[in-house]
Motif scaffolding. Structure first.
Motif, PDB file in Angstrom:
ATOM      1  N   PRO A 140       1.839  -8.901   3.802  1.00 21.28           N
ATOM      2  CA  PRO A 140       1.712 -10.293   3.747  1.00 21.28           C
ATOM      3  C   PRO A 140       1.108 -11.364   4.852  1.00 21.28           C
ATOM      4  O   PRO A 140       0.259 -12.360   4.566  1.00 21.28           O
ATOM      5  N   ASN A 141       1.423 -10.525   5.983  1.00 23.03           N
ATOM      6  CA  ASN A 141       0.812 -11.217   7.373  1.00 23.03           C
ATOM      7  C   ASN A 141      -0.720 -10.826   7.581  1.00 23.03           C
ATOM      8  O   ASN A 141      -1.422 -11.633   7.902  1.00 23.03           O
ATOM      9  N   THR A 142      -1.002  -9.537   7.345  1.00 26.12           N
ATOM     10  CA  THR A 142      -2.393  -9.053   7.627  1.00 26.12           C
ATOM     11  C   THR A 142      -3.134  -9.013   6.502  1.00 26.12           C
ATOM     12  O   THR A 142      -4.592  -8.701   6.615  1.00 26.12           O
ATOM     13  N   GLY A 143      -2.622  -8.696   5.536  1.00 25.90           N
ATOM     14  CA  GLY A 143      -3.409  -8.443   3.958  1.00 25.90           C
ATOM     15  C   GLY A 143      -3.719  -7.135   3.956  1.00 25.90           C
ATOM     16  O   GLY A 143      -4.542  -6.739   2.917  1.00 25.90           O
ATOM     17  N   ARG A 144      -3.057  -6.153   4.793  1.00 19.85           N
ATOM     18  CA  ARG A 144      -3.676  -4.890   4.632  1.00 19.85           C
ATOM     19  C   ARG A 144      -2.496  -3.985   4.106  1.00 19.85           C
ATOM     20  O   ARG A 144      -1.093  -4.526   3.908  1.00 19.85           O
ATOM     21  N   LEU A 145      -2.887  -2.668   3.460  1.00 20.02           N
ATOM     22  CA  LEU A 145      -1.805  -2.074   2.842  1.00 20.02           C
ATOM     23  C   LEU A 145      -0.811  -1.407   3.856  1.00 20.02           C
ATOM     24  O   LEU A 145      -1.391  -1.064   4.863  1.00 20.02           O
ATOM     25  N   CYS A 146       0.490  -1.530   3.531  1.00 19.78           N
ATOM     26  CA  CYS A 146       1.415  -0.828   4.579  1.00 19.78           C
ATOM     27  C   CYS A 146       1.490   0.692   4.158  1.00 19.78           C
ATOM     28  O   CYS A 146       2.061   1.092   3.304  1.00 19.78           O
ATOM     29  N   TRP A 147       1.013   1.610   5.270  1.00 24.63           N
ATOM     30  CA  TRP A 147       0.844   2.962   4.825  1.00 24.63           C
ATOM     31  C   TRP A 147       2.294   3.569   5.068  1.00 24.63           C
ATOM     32  O   TRP A 147       2.839   3.382   6.206  1.00 24.63           O
ATOM     33  N   THR A 148       2.722   4.380   4.333  1.00 23.21           N
ATOM     34  CA  THR A 148       3.712   5.185   4.385  1.00 23.21           C
ATOM     35  C   THR A 148       3.526   6.755   3.821  1.00 23.21           C
ATOM     36  O   THR A 148       2.609   6.763   3.284  1.00 23.21           O
ATOM     37  N   PRO A 149       4.390   7.784   4.387  1.00 23.69           N
ATOM     38  CA  PRO A 149       3.999   8.947   3.801  1.00 23.69           C
ATOM     39  C   PRO A 149       3.847   9.145   2.340  1.00 23.69           C
ATOM     40  O   PRO A 149       3.141   9.914   1.934  1.00 23.69           O
ATOM     41  N   ARG A 150       4.980   8.558   1.582  1.00 24.07           N
ATOM     42  CA  ARG A 150       4.810   8.691   0.078  1.00 24.07           C
ATOM     43  C   ARG A 150       3.488   7.871  -0.278  1.00 24.07           C
ATOM     44  O   ARG A 150       2.994   8.580  -1.210  1.00 24.07           O
TER      45      ARG A 150
END
Length: 273
Positions: A140-150
């Motif tokens: 919500p702060n950057t508007g980018r996807l939060c990348w996780t291993p899954r």
């Protein structure tokens, strides 16, 4: 040549309006319109889908709707697999390949109708919502996807599946990518369609190059079809905001079902006579 341009225009128009459908209907349109087999129609369809999807992706990039990192990962995993699918397509008997493609069309038709039925009855939201169970959520702060291993694994797997189907049937894989992005991300539908366009353009371009190098693609035939598809895409992107998504999805599903039944009927008739 005019027939190829007209057929390509229909493909580009559907791709612009649905973000996924044009790639899957390109092959049966060429099969019925030109009398080709799946293996013959596939490479020409890929060139047209790559060209028209590139136009859609450029429009999406200009509007800042494309998630290019996600698109890059999916395409990177999908492009190498297209050659495998293409080799399989030219080793499988034509009747088997046609039957498999017809079943795929029918599956997509039924899945699309099911999704629209759920949306209309309120069982499924019409747009992705912020659901913590989804592995690829927007920050919500950057508007980018939060990348996780899954998240990375799922997107990579969707690329492999789309790449193999692209090589096997000559489709862009949007019907595979769009549902995957809807399921695992909370992106808006506009962002999903735009991102799908970029993935389709990259995967289809890689597959078309592989087909040309293997001698399965004639540019004299493929370019008129691609030209029509680009024109259809340009028109479709202009009228898309005025069209209802539900009506388009239902019409697309019905078209897929009809073409599937026609292909299966033609196979059955050929077997009898």
């Amino acid at each position: 040549m005019l027939i190829l341009v007209a057929l390509g225009s229909g493909v580009g128009l559907v791709l612009a309006l649905t973000g996924a459908g044009g790639s899957i209907i390109a092959v049966p349109i060429l099969m019925f319109g030109m009398g080709w087999s799946v293996a013959q129609a596939g490479p020409v369809a890929l060139l047209a889908v790559a060209s028209s999807a590139a136009v859609g992706a450029l429009i999406g990039l200009k509007m800042h709707q494309v998630r290019y990192r996600a698109a890059g990962l999916i395409a990177l995993c999908g492009i190498p697999v297209t050659a495998v699918g293409m080799r399989v397509a030219h080793r499988v008997p034509e009747t088997v390949l046609t039957a498999l493609f017809a079943c795929l069309l029918l599956f997509i038709a039924l899945r699309t109708l099911r999704q629209e039925t759920r949306s209309s009855t309120g069982e499924e939201p019409s747009a992705p919502s912020t659901d913590d169970s989804r592995p690829c959520l927007l920050d919500p702060n950057t508007g980018r996807l939060c990348w996780t291993p899954r998240c990375g694994r799922i997107l990579a797997a969707s690329g492999v599946g789309a790449g193999f189907l692209s090589g096997l049937f000559g489709v862009g894989g949007g019907f595979f990518i769009v549902p995957a992005l809807r399921r695992v991300t909370d992106l808006s539908m506009n962002a999903i369609v735009a991102t799908s366009m970029l993935v389709i353009a990259l995967i289809s371009t890689g597959a078309a190059i592989s087909a040309a190098m293997a001698g399965h693609l004639s540019l004299a035939i493929g370019l008129p079809f691609a030209l029509g598809a680009v024109g259809g895409m340009a028109v479709g992107r202009l009228i898309a905001p005025r069209m209802g998504n539900a009506g388009l999805s239902i019409a697309f599903a019905i078209a897929c079902a009809v073409m599937s039944l026609l292909l299966l009927g033609r196979l059955g008739y050929a077997a009898v006579v």
